[in-house]
Write a protein that holds these residues in place. Structure first.
Motif, PDB file in Angstrom:
ATOM      1  N   MET A 157      -3.180  31.905  -6.807  1.00  0.00           N
ATOM      2  CA  MET A 157      -3.116  31.944  -5.341  1.00  0.00           C
ATOM      3  C   MET A 157      -4.328  32.702  -4.812  1.00  0.00           C
ATOM      4  SD  MET A 157       0.891  32.565  -4.383  1.00  0.00           S
ATOM      5  CE  MET A 157       0.491  32.397  -2.638  1.00  0.00           C
ATOM      6  N   SER A 158      -5.034  32.054  -3.901  1.00  0.00           N
ATOM      7  CA  SER A 158      -6.228  32.663  -3.325  1.00  0.00           C
ATOM      8  C   SER A 158      -5.840  33.675  -2.257  1.00  0.00           C
ATOM      9  CB  SER A 158      -7.113  31.571  -2.716  1.00  0.00           C
ATOM     10  OG  SER A 158      -6.438  30.945  -1.636  1.00  0.00           O
ATOM     11  N   PRO A 159      -6.737  34.589  -1.905  1.00  0.00           N
ATOM     12  CA  PRO A 159      -6.434  35.534  -0.820  1.00  0.00           C
ATOM     13  C   PRO A 159      -6.129  34.846   0.495  1.00  0.00           C
ATOM     14  CG  PRO A 159      -8.306  36.286  -2.096  1.00  0.00           C
ATOM     15  CD  PRO A 159      -7.994  34.907  -2.584  1.00  0.00           C
ATOM     16  N   THR A 160      -6.763  33.699   0.744  1.00  0.00           N
ATOM     17  CA  THR A 160      -6.475  32.975   1.991  1.00  0.00           C
ATOM     18  C   THR A 160      -5.034  32.479   2.006  1.00  0.00           C
ATOM     19  OG1 THR A 160      -8.782  32.259   2.072  1.00  0.00           O
ATOM     20  CG2 THR A 160      -7.222  31.070   3.456  1.00  0.00           C
ATOM     21  N   GLN A 161      -4.538  31.965   0.862  1.00  0.00           N
ATOM     22  CA  GLN A 161      -3.151  31.513   0.798  1.00  0.00           C
ATOM     23  C   GLN A 161      -2.175  32.678   0.962  1.00  0.00           C
ATOM     24  OE1 GLN A 161      -3.229  29.578  -3.026  1.00  0.00           O
ATOM     25  NE2 GLN A 161      -3.530  27.545  -2.121  1.00  0.00           N
ATOM     26  N   ILE A 162      -2.500  33.809   0.356  1.00  0.00           N
ATOM     27  CA  ILE A 162      -1.611  34.966   0.488  1.00  0.00           C
ATOM     28  C   ILE A 162      -1.594  35.474   1.928  1.00  0.00           C
ATOM     29  CG2 ILE A 162      -1.255  37.348  -0.239  1.00  0.00           C
ATOM     30  CD1 ILE A 162      -2.475  36.621  -2.923  1.00  0.00           C
ATOM     31  N   GLY A 163      -2.785  35.604   2.535  1.00  0.00           N
ATOM     32  CA  GLY A 163      -2.833  36.089   3.917  1.00  0.00           C
ATOM     33  C   GLY A 163      -2.136  35.154   4.877  1.00  0.00           C
ATOM     34  N   LEU A 164      -2.364  33.838   4.713  1.00  0.00           N
ATOM     35  CA  LEU A 164      -1.721  32.873   5.600  1.00  0.00           C
ATOM     36  C   LEU A 164      -0.221  32.810   5.352  1.00  0.00           C
ATOM     37  CD1 LEU A 164      -2.440  30.811   7.805  1.00  0.00           C
ATOM     38  CD2 LEU A 164      -2.597  29.072   6.027  1.00  0.00           C
ATOM     39  N   GLY A 165       0.199  32.984   4.083  1.00  0.00           N
ATOM     40  CA  GLY A 165       1.625  32.922   3.767  1.00  0.00           C
ATOM     41  C   GLY A 165       2.412  34.070   4.361  1.00  0.00           C
ATOM     42  N   ARG A 193       7.214  34.038  -3.966  1.00  0.00           N
ATOM     43  CA  ARG A 193       5.936  33.464  -4.385  1.00  0.00           C
ATOM     44  C   ARG A 193       5.228  34.294  -5.444  1.00  0.00           C
ATOM     45  NH1 ARG A 193       4.006  29.844  -0.709  1.00  0.00           N
ATOM     46  NH2 ARG A 193       2.622  29.298  -2.462  1.00  0.00           N
ATOM     47  N   LEU A 194       5.335  35.617  -5.371  1.00  0.00           N
ATOM     48  CA  LEU A 194       4.604  36.481  -6.288  1.00  0.00           C
ATOM     49  C   LEU A 194       5.464  37.031  -7.412  1.00  0.00           C
ATOM     50  CD1 LEU A 194       2.481  38.492  -3.686  1.00  0.00           C
ATOM     51  CD2 LEU A 194       1.843  36.422  -4.922  1.00  0.00           C
ATOM     52  N   ARG A 195       6.799  36.909  -7.285  1.00  0.00           N
ATOM     53  CA  ARG A 195       7.726  37.454  -8.274  1.00  0.00           C
ATOM     54  C   ARG A 195       7.451  38.936  -8.528  1.00  0.00           C
ATOM     55  NH1 ARG A 195      10.402  33.481 -11.257  1.00  0.00           N
ATOM     56  NH2 ARG A 195      10.701  31.700  -9.882  1.00  0.00           N
ATOM     57  N   ARG A 196       7.279  39.674  -7.452  1.00  0.00           N
ATOM     58  CA  ARG A 196       7.044  41.113  -7.516  1.00  0.00           C
ATOM     59  C   ARG A 196       8.153  41.838  -6.764  1.00  0.00           C
ATOM     60  NH1 ARG A 196       2.687  42.921 -10.865  1.00  0.00           N
ATOM     61  NH2 ARG A 196       1.181  41.208 -10.969  1.00  0.00           N
ATOM     62  N   GLU A 197       8.458  43.038  -7.221  1.00  0.00           N
ATOM     63  CA  GLU A 197       9.451  43.855  -6.533  1.00  0.00           C
ATOM     64  C   GLU A 197       8.823  44.450  -5.269  1.00  0.00           C
ATOM     65  OE1 GLU A 197      12.537  44.474  -6.966  1.00  0.00           O
ATOM     66  OE2 GLU A 197      12.903  43.487  -8.888  1.00  0.00           O
ATOM     67  N   PRO A 198       9.393  44.137  -4.099  1.00  0.00           N
ATOM     68  CA  PRO A 198       8.827  44.713  -2.869  1.00  0.00           C
ATOM     69  C   PRO A 198       9.030  46.221  -2.835  1.00  0.00           C
ATOM     70  CG  PRO A 198      10.863  43.521  -2.405  1.00  0.00           C
ATOM     71  CD  PRO A 198      10.548  43.259  -3.838  1.00  0.00           C
ATOM     72  N   VAL A 205      -7.455  39.770   4.947  1.00  0.00           N
ATOM     73  CA  VAL A 205      -6.077  40.264   4.931  1.00  0.00           C
ATOM     74  C   VAL A 205      -5.412  39.938   3.602  1.00  0.00           C
ATOM     75  CG1 VAL A 205      -3.811  40.024   6.010  1.00  0.00           C
ATOM     76  CG2 VAL A 205      -5.849  40.177   7.431  1.00  0.00           C
ATOM     77  N   GLY A 206      -5.670  38.728   3.088  1.00  0.00           N
ATOM     78  CA  GLY A 206      -5.113  38.358   1.781  1.00  0.00           C
ATOM     79  C   GLY A 206      -5.609  39.243   0.666  1.00  0.00           C
ATOM     80  N   ARG A 207      -6.870  39.655   0.712  1.00  0.00           N
ATOM     81  CA  ARG A 207      -7.397  40.577  -0.302  1.00  0.00           C
ATOM     82  C   ARG A 207      -6.670  41.917  -0.265  1.00  0.00           C
ATOM     83  NH1 ARG A 207     -10.479  39.545  -4.568  1.00  0.00           N
ATOM     84  NH2 ARG A 207     -11.488  41.581  -4.293  1.00  0.00           N
ATOM     85  N   VAL A 208      -6.402  42.395   0.937  1.00  0.00           N
ATOM     86  CA  VAL A 208      -5.698  43.670   1.062  1.00  0.00           C
ATOM     87  C   VAL A 208      -4.273  43.554   0.539  1.00  0.00           C
ATOM     88  CG1 VAL A 208      -4.836  45.342   2.727  1.00  0.00           C
ATOM     89  CG2 VAL A 208      -7.133  44.423   2.987  1.00  0.00           C
ATOM     90  N   ILE A 209      -3.598  42.443   0.878  1.00  0.00           N
ATOM     91  CA  ILE A 209      -2.218  42.259   0.430  1.00  0.00           C
ATOM     92  C   ILE A 209      -2.161  42.062  -1.077  1.00  0.00           C
ATOM     93  CG2 ILE A 209      -0.193  40.773   0.639  1.00  0.00           C
ATOM     94  CD1 ILE A 209      -1.019  40.218   3.509  1.00  0.00           C
ATOM     95  N   ARG A 210      -3.150  41.395  -1.651  1.00  0.00           N
ATOM     96  CA  ARG A 210      -3.169  41.192  -3.104  1.00  0.00           C
ATOM     97  C   ARG A 210      -3.218  42.539  -3.843  1.00  0.00           C
ATOM     98  NH1 ARG A 210      -7.490  37.328  -6.083  1.00  0.00           N
ATOM     99  NH2 ARG A 210      -5.928  35.740  -5.651  1.00  0.00           N
ATOM    100  N   GLY A 211      -3.990  43.485  -3.297  1.00  0.00           N
ATOM    101  CA  GLY A 211      -4.023  44.797  -3.929  1.00  0.00           C
ATOM    102  C   GLY A 211      -2.669  45.480  -3.922  1.00  0.00           C
ATOM    103  N   GLU A 232      -0.452  43.641  -6.581  1.00  0.00           N
ATOM    104  CA  GLU A 232      -0.780  43.934  -7.975  1.00  0.00           C
ATOM    105  C   GLU A 232      -0.236  45.276  -8.427  1.00  0.00           C
ATOM    106  OE1 GLU A 232      -4.979  43.609  -8.138  1.00  0.00           O
ATOM    107  OE2 GLU A 232      -5.002  41.406  -8.228  1.00  0.00           O
ATOM    108  N   SER A 233      -0.075  46.208  -7.488  1.00  0.00           N
ATOM    109  CA  SER A 233       0.474  47.522  -7.856  1.00  0.00           C
ATOM    110  C   SER A 233       1.991  47.529  -7.903  1.00  0.00           C
ATOM    111  CB  SER A 233      -0.010  48.579  -6.855  1.00  0.00           C
ATOM    112  OG  SER A 233       0.463  48.280  -5.545  1.00  0.00           O
ATOM    113  N   ALA A 234       2.634  46.448  -7.432  1.00  0.00           N
ATOM    114  CA  ALA A 234       4.099  46.375  -7.452  1.00  0.00           C
ATOM    115  C   ALA A 234       4.574  45.894  -8.812  1.00  0.00           C
ATOM    116  CB  ALA A 234       4.589  45.431  -6.353  1.00  0.00           C
ATOM    117  N   PRO A 235       5.752  46.341  -9.281  1.00  0.00           N
ATOM    118  CA  PRO A 235       6.264  45.888 -10.588  1.00  0.00           C
ATOM    119  C   PRO A 235       6.774  44.451 -10.534  1.00  0.00           C
ATOM    120  CG  PRO A 235       7.851  47.340  -9.528  1.00  0.00           C
ATOM    121  CD  PRO A 235       6.612  47.358  -8.666  1.00  0.00           C
ATOM    122  N   GLN A 236       6.875  43.841 -11.708  1.00  0.00           N
ATOM    123  CA  GLN A 236       7.373  42.484 -11.808  1.00  0.00           C
ATOM    124  C   GLN A 236       8.878  42.442 -11.531  1.00  0.00           C
ATOM    125  OE1 GLN A 236       5.940  39.548 -12.424  1.00  0.00           O
ATOM    126  NE2 GLN A 236       3.826  40.223 -12.819  1.00  0.00           N
TER     127      GLN A 236
END
Length: 337
Positions: A8-16, A108-113, A195-201, A204-208
């Motif tokens: 998933m690209s940063p654009t997809q994450i930011g738009l999502g 979408r990311l399968r991460r714990e919020p 915005v997607g780049r910021v959200i990706r960071g 990535e720090s959240a657990p699976q």
């Protein structure tokens, strides 16, 4: 699935995240906009009304408003309601980003919020908006002005001066409007990518997430069910009633109405046309007019007869006066002594 998440690209994450958050919080913001407009607390310029709505609806521009207003000397309007609107938009944006972010992280990311995800996403997105939106404002304004100047200079050439005014205005609008729109869309894509780049960071720090898909679906459903449904329903209903009462109570005062000296005359509605009654009235009116005409003719005939009789009596009187004068004997001549 993991490859899909990693691809998933940063654009997809930011738009999502930004697009659902936009629609989630917009309804609540528009309720306050209508209330402040009815109270007369907001007066924004019509030509930038769309920009005002974009700034209000976006969850990443709360800090960009003072930057544009003070730093670039561009006024969206007047009234204390504008600043109050953006302050009220902060909790709405945090709530909408939290709801959308938790769903996106799990689905979408399968991460714990993480805890406080809405606040984290809000201040990061708002920081990007505060830096990027003034740049977008400057670039789009400069592009629009430059495109208008170029198109105007093109139509000043000799072989284009014969184009009619209406067609010229349409072509100019299409040309510089297309250039400005293309630049705006390109910069919006860049902003969503940031915005997607910021959200990706943050992701990535959240657990699976350890649950399977069925377990994630159960968690999504439970997230949408409030712990105290009666309290939530009562709060929403009470808030809606208060806003509605404030809105309708303020409308009669601030709604424009004509002055007493400029009131339009009351126009009465035309009566319903009834053919039979109209024909009967017309027949009666014709009969009355015919009787009046006959009476007038009779009076005129009598007047003419009296006039003729008066003329005959006058002639007879003159003849009677002249006759004695003609038959009277001459006086005797005087006898001389």
């Amino acid at each position: 699935m993991s490859n899909e998440r990693e691809s998933m690209s940063p654009t997809q994450i930011g738009l999502g995240i930004l697009w659902p958050a936009f629609w989630t919080g917009l309804a609540f913001k528009l309720a306050f906009v209508l209330l402040f407009l009815a109270l007369g607390m907001v007066h924004f310029e019509t030509r930038i009304g769309l920009a005002f709505l974009m700034l209000l609806a976006s969850p990443v521009t709360v800090f960009a408003l003072p930057t544009i207003t003070l730093g670039l000397e561009s006024h969206l309007g007047e009234g204390a309601g504008i600043a109050l609107l953006f302050l009220l938009a902060i909790p709405i944006d945090i709530w909408s980003l939290g709801v959308v972010g938790r769903t996106f992280f799990l689905e979408r990311l399968r991460r714990e919020p993480p805890e406080g995800l809405g606040l984290t996403l809000w201040w990061k997105c708002a920081l990007v908006g505060a830096i990027f939106l003034p740049i977008l404002w400057i670039v789009v304004s400069a592009t629009t002005q430059g495109a208008m100047s170029v198109v105007h200079s093109i139509f000043e050439m000799d072989f284009l001066k014969g184009i009619p005014v209406a067609e010229r205005i349409t072509i100019e609008l299409v040309l510089w409007g297309s250039a400005a729109t293309a630049v705006l869309l390109l910069l919006l894509v860049i902003g969503v990518w940031l915005v997607g780049r910021v959200i990706r960071g943050t992701a990535e720090s959240a657990p699976q997430a350890l649950e399977n898909y069925q377990g994630l679906i159960t968690r999504w459903d439970l997230m949408r069910v409030p712990a105290d449904q009666g309290l939530m329903l009562t709060g929403l209903t009470g808030g809606a009633v208060v806003l509605a009462l404030l809105f309708w109570s303020s409308l009669p005062v601030f709604t424009p109405h004509p002055h007493e000296c400029c009131k339009k005359p009351e126009v009465k509605a035309a009566p319903v046309f009834k053919p039979l009654e109209t024909l009967n009235k017309d027949e009666k009116m014709l009969a009355q007019l015919a009787a009046q005409v006959e009476l007038l003719e009779k009076q005129q005939a009598e007047a003419e007869m009296e006039k003729e009789k008066g003329k005959g009596k006058g002639k007879a009187g003159k003849a009677a006066v002249k006759a004695p004068a003609e038959t009277a004997p001459a006086p005797p001549a005087a006898v001389k002594p």
